[in-house]
Design a protein around this motif. Structure first.
Motif, PDB file in Angstrom:
ATOM      1  N   TYR A 182      -0.211   7.151   3.221  1.00 18.88           N
ATOM      2  CA  TYR A 182      -0.679   6.421   2.038  1.00 18.88           C
ATOM      3  C   TYR A 182      -1.340   5.107   2.432  1.00 18.88           C
ATOM      4  O   TYR A 182      -2.371   4.721   1.860  1.00 18.88           O
ATOM      5  CB  TYR A 182       0.481   6.133   1.082  1.00 18.88           C
ATOM      6  N   ILE A 183      -0.743   4.416   3.413  1.00 15.86           N
ATOM      7  CA  ILE A 183      -1.331   3.143   3.854  1.00 15.86           C
ATOM      8  C   ILE A 183      -2.733   3.391   4.387  1.00 15.86           C
ATOM      9  O   ILE A 183      -3.698   2.705   4.017  1.00 15.86           O
ATOM     10  CB  ILE A 183      -0.439   2.486   4.929  1.00 15.86           C
ATOM     11  N   PHE A 224       9.405  10.861   4.977  1.00 11.80           N
ATOM     12  CA  PHE A 224       8.886   9.899   4.004  1.00 11.80           C
ATOM     13  C   PHE A 224       8.257   8.695   4.674  1.00 11.80           C
ATOM     14  O   PHE A 224       7.349   8.082   4.119  1.00 11.80           O
ATOM     15  CB  PHE A 224       9.971   9.506   3.005  1.00 11.80           C
ATOM     16  N   SER A 225       8.710   8.347   5.918  1.00 13.38           N
ATOM     17  CA  SER A 225       8.028   7.231   6.576  1.00 13.38           C
ATOM     18  C   SER A 225       6.619   7.647   6.999  1.00 13.38           C
ATOM     19  O   SER A 225       5.674   6.862   6.896  1.00 13.38           O
ATOM     20  CB  SER A 225       8.843   6.718   7.761  1.00 13.38           C
ATOM     21  N   VAL A 264       7.567   6.566  -2.941  1.00 14.56           N
ATOM     22  CA  VAL A 264       7.764   6.825  -1.514  1.00 14.56           C
ATOM     23  C   VAL A 264       8.621   5.741  -0.888  1.00 14.56           C
ATOM     24  O   VAL A 264       9.514   6.014  -0.070  1.00 14.56           O
ATOM     25  CB  VAL A 264       6.397   6.943  -0.808  1.00 14.56           C
ATOM     26  N   LEU A 321      20.745   7.511   6.455  1.00 13.52           N
ATOM     27  CA  LEU A 321      20.678   7.661   7.906  1.00 13.52           C
ATOM     28  C   LEU A 321      21.608   6.671   8.585  1.00 13.52           C
ATOM     29  O   LEU A 321      22.247   6.988   9.582  1.00 13.52           O
ATOM     30  CB  LEU A 321      19.235   7.413   8.346  1.00 13.52           C
ATOM     31  N   ASN A 353      10.673  18.199   3.093  1.00 19.24           N
ATOM     32  CA  ASN A 353      12.030  17.675   3.139  1.00 19.24           C
ATOM     33  C   ASN A 353      13.044  18.770   2.806  1.00 19.24           C
ATOM     34  O   ASN A 353      14.085  18.893   3.444  1.00 19.24           O
ATOM     35  CB  ASN A 353      12.134  16.521   2.148  1.00 19.24           C
ATOM     36  N   LEU A 407      16.673   9.619  15.049  1.00 17.51           N
ATOM     37  CA  LEU A 407      15.358   9.863  14.469  1.00 17.51           C
ATOM     38  C   LEU A 407      14.645  10.919  15.302  1.00 17.51           C
ATOM     39  O   LEU A 407      14.623  10.830  16.519  1.00 17.51           O
ATOM     40  CB  LEU A 407      14.521   8.582  14.470  1.00 17.51           C
ATOM     41  N   SER A 453      14.670  13.792   6.340  1.00 16.34           N
ATOM     42  CA  SER A 453      14.134  13.076   5.182  1.00 16.34           C
ATOM     43  C   SER A 453      13.433  11.774   5.545  1.00 16.34           C
ATOM     44  O   SER A 453      12.283  11.555   5.173  1.00 16.34           O
ATOM     45  CB  SER A 453      15.264  12.771   4.222  1.00 16.34           C
ATOM     46  N   PHE A 454      14.137  10.903   6.289  1.00 15.76           N
ATOM     47  CA  PHE A 454      13.569   9.582   6.533  1.00 15.76           C
ATOM     48  C   PHE A 454      12.267   9.677   7.315  1.00 15.76           C
ATOM     49  O   PHE A 454      11.289   9.000   7.012  1.00 15.76           O
ATOM     50  CB  PHE A 454      14.559   8.686   7.277  1.00 15.76           C
ATOM     51  N   PHE A 476      16.789   7.238   1.970  1.00 11.88           N
ATOM     52  CA  PHE A 476      17.154   8.012   3.153  1.00 11.88           C
ATOM     53  C   PHE A 476      17.469   7.117   4.345  1.00 11.88           C
ATOM     54  O   PHE A 476      18.208   7.531   5.226  1.00 11.88           O
ATOM     55  CB  PHE A 476      16.063   9.014   3.481  1.00 11.88           C
ATOM     56  N   MET A 497      28.445   7.847  10.705  1.00  4.46           N
ATOM     57  CA  MET A 497      27.835   8.346  11.945  1.00  4.46           C
ATOM     58  C   MET A 497      26.332   8.086  11.924  1.00  4.46           C
ATOM     59  O   MET A 497      25.679   8.329  10.921  1.00  4.46           O
ATOM     60  CB  MET A 497      28.081   9.857  12.056  1.00  4.46           C
ATOM     61  N   LEU A 498      25.843   7.573  13.011  1.00  2.00           N
ATOM     62  CA  LEU A 498      24.428   7.259  13.083  1.00  2.00           C
ATOM     63  C   LEU A 498      23.650   8.484  13.539  1.00  2.00           C
ATOM     64  O   LEU A 498      23.945   9.069  14.573  1.00  2.00           O
ATOM     65  CB  LEU A 498      24.210   6.097  14.045  1.00  2.00           C
ATOM     66  N   ARG A 550       0.809  -1.221   0.000  1.00  3.44           N
ATOM     67  CA  ARG A 550       0.000   0.000   0.000  1.00  3.44           C
ATOM     68  C   ARG A 550       0.844   1.273   0.000  1.00  3.44           C
ATOM     69  O   ARG A 550       0.329   2.357   0.230  1.00  3.44           O
ATOM     70  CB  ARG A 550      -0.942  -0.006   1.200  1.00  3.44           C
ATOM     71  N   ILE A 551       2.152   1.150  -0.193  1.00  3.00           N
ATOM     72  CA  ILE A 551       3.013   2.335  -0.290  1.00  3.00           C
ATOM     73  C   ILE A 551       3.368   2.540  -1.759  1.00  3.00           C
ATOM     74  O   ILE A 551       3.757   1.582  -2.425  1.00  3.00           O
ATOM     75  CB  ILE A 551       4.296   2.151   0.541  1.00  3.00           C
ATOM     76  N   THR A 609       2.917  13.417  -1.902  1.00  2.00           N
ATOM     77  CA  THR A 609       4.370  13.247  -2.036  1.00  2.00           C
ATOM     78  C   THR A 609       5.046  14.581  -2.334  1.00  2.00           C
ATOM     79  O   THR A 609       6.159  14.841  -1.859  1.00  2.00           O
ATOM     80  CB  THR A 609       4.686  12.249  -3.157  1.00  2.00           C
ATOM     81  N   THR A 649       4.824   9.889   5.423  1.00  5.03           N
ATOM     82  CA  THR A 649       4.069   9.909   4.160  1.00  5.03           C
ATOM     83  C   THR A 649       3.592   8.510   3.793  1.00  5.03           C
ATOM     84  O   THR A 649       2.440   8.317   3.393  1.00  5.03           O
ATOM     85  CB  THR A 649       4.960  10.441   3.027  1.00  5.03           C
ATOM     86  N   ALA A 650       4.504   7.536   3.958  1.00  3.31           N
ATOM     87  CA  ALA A 650       4.135   6.150   3.643  1.00  3.31           C
ATOM     88  C   ALA A 650       2.962   5.712   4.505  1.00  3.31           C
ATOM     89  O   ALA A 650       2.013   5.087   4.021  1.00  3.31           O
ATOM     90  CB  ALA A 650       5.327   5.239   3.857  1.00  3.31           C
ATOM     91  N   LEU A 651       3.003   6.065   5.807  1.00  4.66           N
ATOM     92  CA  LEU A 651       1.906   5.679   6.702  1.00  4.66           C
ATOM     93  C   LEU A 651       0.597   6.321   6.260  1.00  4.66           C
ATOM     94  O   LEU A 651      -0.462   5.679   6.300  1.00  4.66           O
ATOM     95  CB  LEU A 651       2.226   6.093   8.142  1.00  4.66           C
ATOM     96  N   CYS A 664      12.156   6.294   0.952  1.00 13.29           N
ATOM     97  CA  CYS A 664      12.370   5.770   2.310  1.00 13.29           C
ATOM     98  C   CYS A 664      13.657   4.956   2.357  1.00 13.29           C
ATOM     99  O   CYS A 664      14.489   5.140   3.261  1.00 13.29           O
ATOM    100  CB  CYS A 664      11.204   4.884   2.731  1.00 13.29           C
TER     101      CYS A 664
END
Lengths: 245, 224
Positions: B198-199, B191-192, A80, A91, B181, B5, B187-188, A87, B1-2, A75-76, B174, B194-196, A84
């Protein structure tokens, strides 16, 4: 009609050796990403579907995780999902090539589609066949590979062809992360001063050739394999026909 | 480097994302409805039309179903101005999505036309139905029941397809995510989220389509 006239004027300047090499490399990249992505995707999808079906209940949380995974990834939108993945790699700080990022995104999407396909194939097989094979003292693995899959994959093949072709077409979105594939090549050539009509037209024709020939191959395989007798011996054990005198 | 979030910064963009989701919804519904009408014409042409018309529709269908939607929209957006037709990004995306959908929906609806049997029409004629009554009471319910699952499935796919409007600068979901962004660089996280969204959007659409199918046409569509 002026644009068509200019098209013929521009064609000799466009179809030069270097441009064709450039387009060929881009087409190869499209095919490579699709091939490796779909291959890995089908492997993961096969594992997911088999776990979801074969381990009927005992692993509750794992089963729910797999269901959520397939449903969410399907569903994505691919764009996108791609961003994801892009990035997420950034990250994590891992230094990978764009090819790996693109292949990962294709594999993720394909795994969800394939899992759903393969599960539908398993569902079409009567569950009593598992019981029958187990009662004949076959192990679960050998039941899967010798009894279930030979019947199920004929149901799995036709939708898989459609999904693979649509995946090849969706790889055009990978141009957005700057990976050189067909759509990106068209954009670059367009920016180099060739008209959009000839750049995108050529790329459309190339995409058409790739996806049409793939769909044709899938249909041919379907005709040859799905409608074929089940095994070479199947012809010999046909019930003898009684001819009325 | 980490990196860490940080979802806290994203919260301010979420109302903006929902406004974008409305644009995506509008695009997909418009393209789907026009596509269904065009597809109906195409399917009728393939089933009842004469030879040249049939070949033309078949060429159209195989061209639009075998090339990527993104490249089709690029082609429309950049090549039509050379013929003197200027399109705004929204119009180009809507046109591209409609033409693409028309190809697929022709192919889907053709199956419905071919499932009608001559005997059904004859039976309706025997009962004294007029042409319109035959189509309305006998043929249409039959076709809709056969096609509803495939059509609703394609609508969900088109909802996902609206995301490529962002590439042309349309401010849908999007596109807004890309804007956010560019401002915040998270960024991450963006977009995560955004994905949610869309779901959620497609799940709501599937549930509504399921309810409509159950209520009006007595069809059961697979929701999950």
């Amino acid at each position: 009609m002026d644009a068509i006239g200019r098209l013929f004027e521009e064609a000799p300047r466009f179809y030069t050796y270097w441009n064709l090499i450039f387009l060929g490399e881009a087409a190869l990249n499209t095919l490579m990403v699709s091939f490796f992505g779909c291959l890995i995707g089908y492997l993961i999808g096969f594992i997911i579907a088999t776990l979801r079906v074969a381990l009927i209940n005992p692993v509750g949380p794992l089963r729910w995780f797999l269901i959520t995974y397939t449903e969410m990834v399907r569903r994505i939108p691919f764009l996108v999902l791609l961003l994801c993945v892009f990035f997420a790699f950034q990250l994590s700080g891992a230094e990978v090539t764009l090819f790996i990022i693109a292949t990962t995104a294709v594999a993720l999407r394909m795994s969800a589609l394939a899992a759903e396909n393969i599960r539908a194939g398993y569902d079409a097989i009567n569950p009593r066949q598992w019981e029958a094979a187990i009662s004949m003292n076959m192990t679960p693995i050998s039941t899967l590979f010798r009894v279930i899959l030979p019947q199920a994959w004929k149901i799995i093949l036709p939708p898989s062809t459609i999904h693979t072709v649509s995946m090849i077409k969706e790889t055009s979105l990978i141009s957005q992360i700057g990976f050189l594939e067909l759509t990106f090549a068209a954009r670059m050539l367009n920016q180099r001063g060739f008209s959009a009509l000839i750049c995108y037209g050529t790329v459309l024709v190339l995409y058409f050739i790739i996806s049409w020939s793939f769909a044709r191959a899938g249909k041919a395989a379907e005709k040859k394999l799905v409608h074929a007798p089940r095994s070479p011996n199947a012809q010999n054990i046909e019930t003898p026909r009684v001819v009325p005198q | 480097m980490l990196m860490q979030l940080q979802y806290g910064q994203i919260v301010q963009y979420i109302p903006d994302f929902f406004a974008g989701a409305l644009v995506a919804l509008e695009l997909s519904v418009l393209a789907f409805l026009i596509g269904v009408i065009l597809g109906l014409v195409g399917a009728a042409t393939i089933t009842y039309g004469n030879m040249p018309a049939r070949i033309a529709v078949r060429c159209y269908v195989s061209f639009f179903t075998n090339t990527p939607q993104l490249v089709q929209i690029f082609f429309l957006f950049f090549a039509l101005p050379e013929f003197g037709i200027l399109l705004s990004p929204y119009q180009a995306v809507l046109l591209g999505m409609t033409l693409n959908a028309a190809g697929y929906l022709t192919e889907i609806q053709r199956a419905g036309f071919q499932s009608i049997q001559r005997a059904e029409v004859e039976a309706a004629e025997t009962l004294g139905f007029s042409r319109v009554q035959t189509v309305w009471y006998v043929i249409a319910p039959h076709i809709i029941r056969a096609l509803y699952p495939a059509l609703s499935n394609h609508y969900i796919l088109m909802t996902l397809g609206t995301s490529m409007a962002a590439i042309f600068g349309v401010e849908e979901l999007t596109g807004r995510a890309l804007n956010a962004n560019a401002i915040s660089f998270r960024s991450f996280e963006i977009f995560s989220v955004t994905a949610l969204i869309y779901i959620g959007l497609t799940i709501v659409a599937s549930v509504i389509l399921y309810a409509l199918g159950r209520y009006f046409f007595r069809v059961k569509v697979k929701v999950f």
